[in-house]
Write a protein that holds these residues in place. Sequence first.
Motif, PDB file in Angstrom:
ATOM      1  N   LYS A 107       7.510   6.609 -11.763  1.00 10.21           N
ATOM      2  CA  LYS A 107       6.604   5.506 -11.434  1.00 10.21           C
ATOM      3  C   LYS A 107       7.246   4.173 -11.804  1.00 10.21           C
ATOM      4  O   LYS A 107       7.176   3.188 -11.053  1.00 10.21           O
ATOM      5  N   ALA A 108       7.900   4.150 -12.994  1.00 14.06           N
ATOM      6  CA  ALA A 108       8.529   2.915 -13.478  1.00 14.06           C
ATOM      7  C   ALA A 108       9.706   2.514 -12.582  1.00 14.06           C
ATOM      8  O   ALA A 108       9.893   1.329 -12.275  1.00 14.06           O
ATOM      9  N   ILE A 109      10.500   3.499 -12.142  1.00 15.65           N
ATOM     10  CA  ILE A 109      11.657   3.209 -11.291  1.00 15.65           C
ATOM     11  C   ILE A 109      11.219   2.600  -9.969  1.00 15.65           C
ATOM     12  O   ILE A 109      11.763   1.575  -9.525  1.00 15.65           O
ATOM     13  N   ILE A 110      10.214   3.205  -9.336  1.00 19.70           N
ATOM     14  CA  ILE A 110       9.726   2.684  -8.054  1.00 19.70           C
ATOM     15  C   ILE A 110       9.152   1.281  -8.230  1.00 19.70           C
ATOM     16  O   ILE A 110       9.381   0.387  -7.408  1.00 19.70           O
ATOM     17  N   SER A 111       8.420   1.077  -9.315  1.00 17.76           N
ATOM     18  CA  SER A 111       7.829  -0.237  -9.570  1.00 17.76           C
ATOM     19  C   SER A 111       8.897  -1.306  -9.771  1.00 17.76           C
ATOM     20  O   SER A 111       8.797  -2.420  -9.251  1.00 17.76           O
ATOM     21  N   MET A 112       9.953  -0.961 -10.523  1.00 15.03           N
ATOM     22  CA  MET A 112      11.032  -1.920 -10.776  1.00 15.03           C
ATOM     23  C   MET A 112      11.768  -2.269  -9.490  1.00 15.03           C
ATOM     24  O   MET A 112      12.109  -3.420  -9.241  1.00 15.03           O
ATOM     25  N   LEU A 113      12.028  -1.248  -8.667  1.00 10.01           N
ATOM     26  CA  LEU A 113      12.718  -1.505  -7.402  1.00 10.01           C
ATOM     27  C   LEU A 113      11.877  -2.397  -6.497  1.00 10.01           C
ATOM     28  O   LEU A 113      12.389  -3.313  -5.844  1.00 10.01           O
ATOM     29  N   CYS A 137       3.850  10.308  -7.849  1.00 11.27           N
ATOM     30  CA  CYS A 137       4.892  10.609  -8.840  1.00 11.27           C
ATOM     31  C   CYS A 137       4.273  11.357 -10.017  1.00 11.27           C
ATOM     32  O   CYS A 137       3.225  10.963 -10.539  1.00 11.27           O
ATOM     33  N   GLU A 138       4.911  12.420 -10.455  1.00  9.68           N
ATOM     34  CA  GLU A 138       4.393  13.211 -11.568  1.00  9.68           C
ATOM     35  C   GLU A 138       4.865  12.675 -12.915  1.00  9.68           C
ATOM     36  O   GLU A 138       4.215  12.907 -13.935  1.00  9.68           O
ATOM     37  N   GLU A 146       0.825  -1.208   0.000  1.00  6.63           N
ATOM     38  CA  GLU A 146       0.000   0.000   0.000  1.00  6.63           C
ATOM     39  C   GLU A 146       0.859   1.257   0.000  1.00  6.63           C
ATOM     40  O   GLU A 146       0.552   2.254  -0.682  1.00  6.63           O
ATOM     41  N   GLU A 147       1.955   1.251   0.761  1.00  5.99           N
ATOM     42  CA  GLU A 147       2.847   2.409   0.822  1.00  5.99           C
ATOM     43  C   GLU A 147       3.547   2.638  -0.519  1.00  5.99           C
ATOM     44  O   GLU A 147       3.736   3.783  -0.948  1.00  5.99           O
ATOM     45  N   VAL A 148       3.909   1.542  -1.171  1.00  3.81           N
ATOM     46  CA  VAL A 148       4.550   1.657  -2.486  1.00  3.81           C
ATOM     47  C   VAL A 148       3.569   2.238  -3.497  1.00  3.81           C
ATOM     48  O   VAL A 148       3.923   3.116  -4.311  1.00  3.81           O
ATOM     49  N   LEU A 149       2.313   1.790  -3.455  1.00  4.99           N
ATOM     50  CA  LEU A 149       1.294   2.309  -4.368  1.00  4.99           C
ATOM     51  C   LEU A 149       1.057   3.800  -4.144  1.00  4.99           C
ATOM     52  O   LEU A 149       0.825   4.556  -5.092  1.00  4.99           O
ATOM     53  N   LYS A 150       1.143   4.229  -2.884  1.00  6.99           N
ATOM     54  CA  LYS A 150       0.990   5.651  -2.583  1.00  6.99           C
ATOM     55  C   LYS A 150       2.140   6.453  -3.195  1.00  6.99           C
ATOM     56  O   LYS A 150       1.929   7.557  -3.717  1.00  6.99           O
TER      57      LYS A 150
END
Length: 202
Positions: free
Chosen positions: A170-176, A164-165, A155-159
């Motif tokens: 968004k892609a970097i956080i998702s990959m990590l 992210c603008e 949930e925190e990651v989705l927030k």
Amino acid sequence: MSNNQWFVKKYAGFQSYDEYITHKIQVTLNREIFGNKSLLEEQREVFKNYHKYLFSSGKVTKDSSVIGILRHIKQFAVFLKKPFNQATKQDFLDFIDHMRYERKVKNSYLNQILIYIKAFYKFVYQTEEYPDVVKSIKPKIRTNTIRFEELLTKEEVLKLIKVCEKVRDKAIISMLRDSGGRVEEAILRPKIKDVLIDDYGA
């Protein structure tokens, strides 16, 4: 000067970016290690051979990693001021004191240097075991552990992704999050050939 003009000027004479990087790394090695006048000729020659050994043995596959290793060992070489095979146990103790009390480096940094030096001296003495001169050196390896409750929840990651603008962020956080890797492992180093596509994505 526009970005295009800067790019053309910077990489002029090179067929590709990879060719430019290879050239830049070789220049760095020649300046800092192989042609460094603060090192003895015998030391520079050993460094050249060790550089070849690291690649031929498969222990290291990236030039940037080799530069890091040689830079660490170079600090001992400059301090030693004599051929590597003439170093004594006292020389290593004096070097450790020099780094710790005069240079005032962090223990983690000093430990990394000592790890590289111990491995290097296997090559110097052409042995599978640590030579007696470095066997007593005991770098303290500190392991960093993270408690489960310190990890970000889904949930925190989705927030984070939501605020992210830019799509890139968004892609970097998702990959990590999906890879569980560090930035250099998940973002900076991978190539297309490192990505495996499966039924769940990649």
